[in-house]
Design a protein around this motif. Structure first.
Motif, short mmCIF file in Angstrom:
data_model
loop_
_atom_site.label_atom_id
_atom_site.label_comp_id
_atom_site.label_asym_id
_atom_site.label_seq_id
_atom_site.Cartn_x
_atom_site.Cartn_y
_atom_site.Cartn_z
N LEU A 142 0.83 -1.21 0.00
CA LEU A 142 0.00 0.00 0.00
C LEU A 142 0.86 1.26 0.00
CD1 LEU A 142 -2.77 -1.03 2.55
CD2 LEU A 142 -2.94 -0.97 0.05
N ALA A 143 1.95 1.23 0.79
CA ALA A 143 2.84 2.38 0.84
C ALA A 143 3.48 2.64 -0.52
CB ALA A 143 3.92 2.15 1.90
N ALA A 144 3.90 1.56 -1.19
CA ALA A 144 4.53 1.70 -2.50
C ALA A 144 3.56 2.29 -3.51
CB ALA A 144 5.04 0.34 -2.98
N PHE A 145 2.32 1.85 -3.44
CA PHE A 145 1.28 2.36 -4.35
C PHE A 145 1.14 3.88 -4.20
CE2 PHE A 145 -3.09 3.13 -5.73
CZ PHE A 145 -3.15 2.37 -6.90
N VAL A 146 1.11 4.34 -2.95
CA VAL A 146 0.96 5.77 -2.69
C VAL A 146 2.24 6.53 -3.02
CG1 VAL A 146 0.57 7.49 -0.89
CG2 VAL A 146 -0.80 5.40 -0.92
N LEU A 147 3.38 5.99 -2.59
CA LEU A 147 4.65 6.69 -2.79
C LEU A 147 4.93 6.93 -4.26
CD1 LEU A 147 6.91 4.90 -0.16
CD2 LEU A 147 6.32 7.33 -0.19
N TYR A 148 4.76 5.90 -5.09
CA TYR A 148 5.08 6.08 -6.49
C TYR A 148 4.00 6.92 -7.20
CZ TYR A 148 6.87 5.48 -11.15
OH TYR A 148 7.40 5.75 -12.39
N GLY A 149 2.74 6.61 -6.94
CA GLY A 149 1.68 7.33 -7.62
C GLY A 149 1.70 8.81 -7.32
N VAL A 150 1.76 9.16 -6.04
CA VAL A 150 1.78 10.57 -5.64
C VAL A 150 3.11 11.22 -6.02
CG1 VAL A 150 1.65 12.17 -3.69
CG2 VAL A 150 0.13 10.17 -3.78
N GLY A 151 4.21 10.48 -5.77
CA GLY A 151 5.52 11.03 -6.08
C GLY A 151 5.69 11.32 -7.55
N ASN A 152 5.24 10.43 -8.40
CA ASN A 152 5.37 10.63 -9.84
C ASN A 152 4.51 11.81 -10.30
OD1 ASN A 152 6.28 9.59 -12.55
ND2 ASN A 152 4.07 9.41 -12.83
N ALA A 153 3.30 11.91 -9.73
CA ALA A 153 2.43 13.03 -10.09
C ALA A 153 3.06 14.36 -9.70
CB ALA A 153 1.07 12.86 -9.42
N ILE A 154 3.66 14.41 -8.52
CA ILE A 154 4.31 15.65 -8.07
C ILE A 154 5.51 15.98 -8.94
CG2 ILE A 154 5.62 16.70 -6.19
CD1 ILE A 154 3.84 15.18 -4.23
N ALA A 155 6.36 14.96 -9.17
CA ALA A 155 7.61 15.20 -9.90
C ALA A 155 7.37 15.60 -11.35
CB ALA A 155 8.49 13.96 -9.84
N THR A 156 6.42 14.94 -12.01
CA THR A 156 6.19 15.24 -13.42
C THR A 156 5.48 16.59 -13.62
OG1 THR A 156 4.15 13.92 -13.34
CG2 THR A 156 6.14 12.83 -14.16
N GLY A 157 4.83 17.08 -12.57
CA GLY A 157 4.13 18.36 -12.69
C GLY A 157 4.89 19.52 -12.10
N ALA A 158 6.09 19.24 -11.53
CA ALA A 158 6.84 20.30 -10.87
C ALA A 158 7.79 21.00 -11.84
CB ALA A 158 7.65 19.71 -9.71
N ALA A 159 8.15 22.21 -11.47
CA ALA A 159 9.12 22.95 -12.26
C ALA A 159 10.52 22.40 -12.02
CB ALA A 159 9.07 24.43 -11.87
N ASP A 160 11.41 22.59 -12.99
CA ASP A 160 12.79 22.12 -12.86
C ASP A 160 13.46 22.77 -11.65
OD1 ASP A 160 12.35 20.65 -15.10
OD2 ASP A 160 13.42 22.01 -16.46
N ASP A 161 14.28 21.97 -10.96
CA ASP A 161 15.07 22.45 -9.82
C ASP A 161 14.22 23.01 -8.68
OD1 ASP A 161 17.46 21.85 -11.20
OD2 ASP A 161 17.37 23.77 -12.24
N SER A 162 12.97 22.58 -8.60
CA SER A 162 12.11 23.07 -7.52
C SER A 162 12.11 22.08 -6.36
CB SER A 162 10.69 23.26 -8.02
OG SER A 162 10.10 22.01 -8.35
N ALA A 163 11.65 22.56 -5.21
CA ALA A 163 11.55 21.70 -4.04
C ALA A 163 10.52 20.60 -4.26
CB ALA A 163 11.18 22.54 -2.81
N MET A 164 9.48 20.91 -5.00
CA MET A 164 8.44 19.91 -5.27
C MET A 164 8.98 18.78 -6.13
SD MET A 164 5.87 20.78 -3.54
CE MET A 164 4.61 19.69 -4.21
#
Length: 209
Positions: free
Chosen positions: A25-47
């Motif tokens: 369950l943790a992996a499901f959340v970590l990758y799903g949420v993490g990927n959504a944040i990373a792919t939508g974030a600006a370059d070199d940002s904290a997000m």
């Protein structure tokens, strides 16, 4: 020797089952949420850093799942235990490559690495589900669901890599639902305790010289 002495103690399997369920369950959340944040974030940002960190944490969880299931699978089939562990390492490695690629702005590498990881997970986990079916460590309907789901994972991801857009997402549905249900099953019910198979002594292996 009583064959039941070769099985993993009940308390140990219960703890393993709950931990693996929680990690799934943790992996499901970590990758799903993490990927959504990373792919939508600006370059070199904290997000971006946060998202990638979550994706890398997912890889740690994935490896831990493989390691924890070795003592459950090994008494029944050392080969399947090794295959499943290698499968989870393979998945974690490519998912990590994809996550790191996002740090340098390569979404295309992340996409390819993800589908390679899912294809490997799907193929390698077929052996895992077949072993669950043979040993009845979980109800057989669950093992069959997992087999079909992981096969769909593999086919969908390979088809996506071949250029069919959306195939990976469609193929991930049955496998993803299985992993969520399987996780809750392990947390609530755990594995069915089964003794490890004993080696039959043949007449030619008698103690007579």
């Amino acid at each position: 020797m009583n064959s039941s002495q070769n099985s993993i103690p009940t308390m140990t399997t219960r703890t393993i089952a709950r931990t693996v369920g929680a990690l799934l369950l943790a992996a499901f959340v970590l990758y799903g949420v993490g990927n959504a944040i990373a792919t939508g974030a600006a370059d070199d940002s904290a997000m971006l850093t946060l998202g990638v960190s979550m994706m890398l944490a997912n890889s740690v969880a994935v490896v831990a799942i493989g390691v924890l299931l070795v003592p459950v699978l090994h008494p029944h089939s050392p080969l399947v235990a090794r295959i499943y562990l290698a499968t989870r390492f393979f998945e974690a490695t490519f998912l990590s490559v994809g996550a790191i690629a996002l740090l340098v702005g390569s979404a295309a590498v992340n996409f390819t690495a993800y589908n390679i990881a899912m294809a490997g997970l799907g193929i390698g986990s077929l052996f895992f589900c077949a072993q669950l079916y043979r040993t009845r460590l979980v109800p057989r309907f669950l093992a069959v669901w997992g087999f079909v789901g992981y096969a769909a994972f593999a086919v969908g991801s390979l088809t996506e890599l071949a250029g069919v857009a959306g195939a990976g997402l469609i193929g991930a549905v049955p496998g993803g639902l299985f992993e969520i249900f399987f996780a809750f099953w392990l947390i609530v019910r755990g594995f069915t305790r089964q003794p490890a198979p004993t080696r039959t002594v043949m007449a030619s292996e008698s103690v007579w010289p």
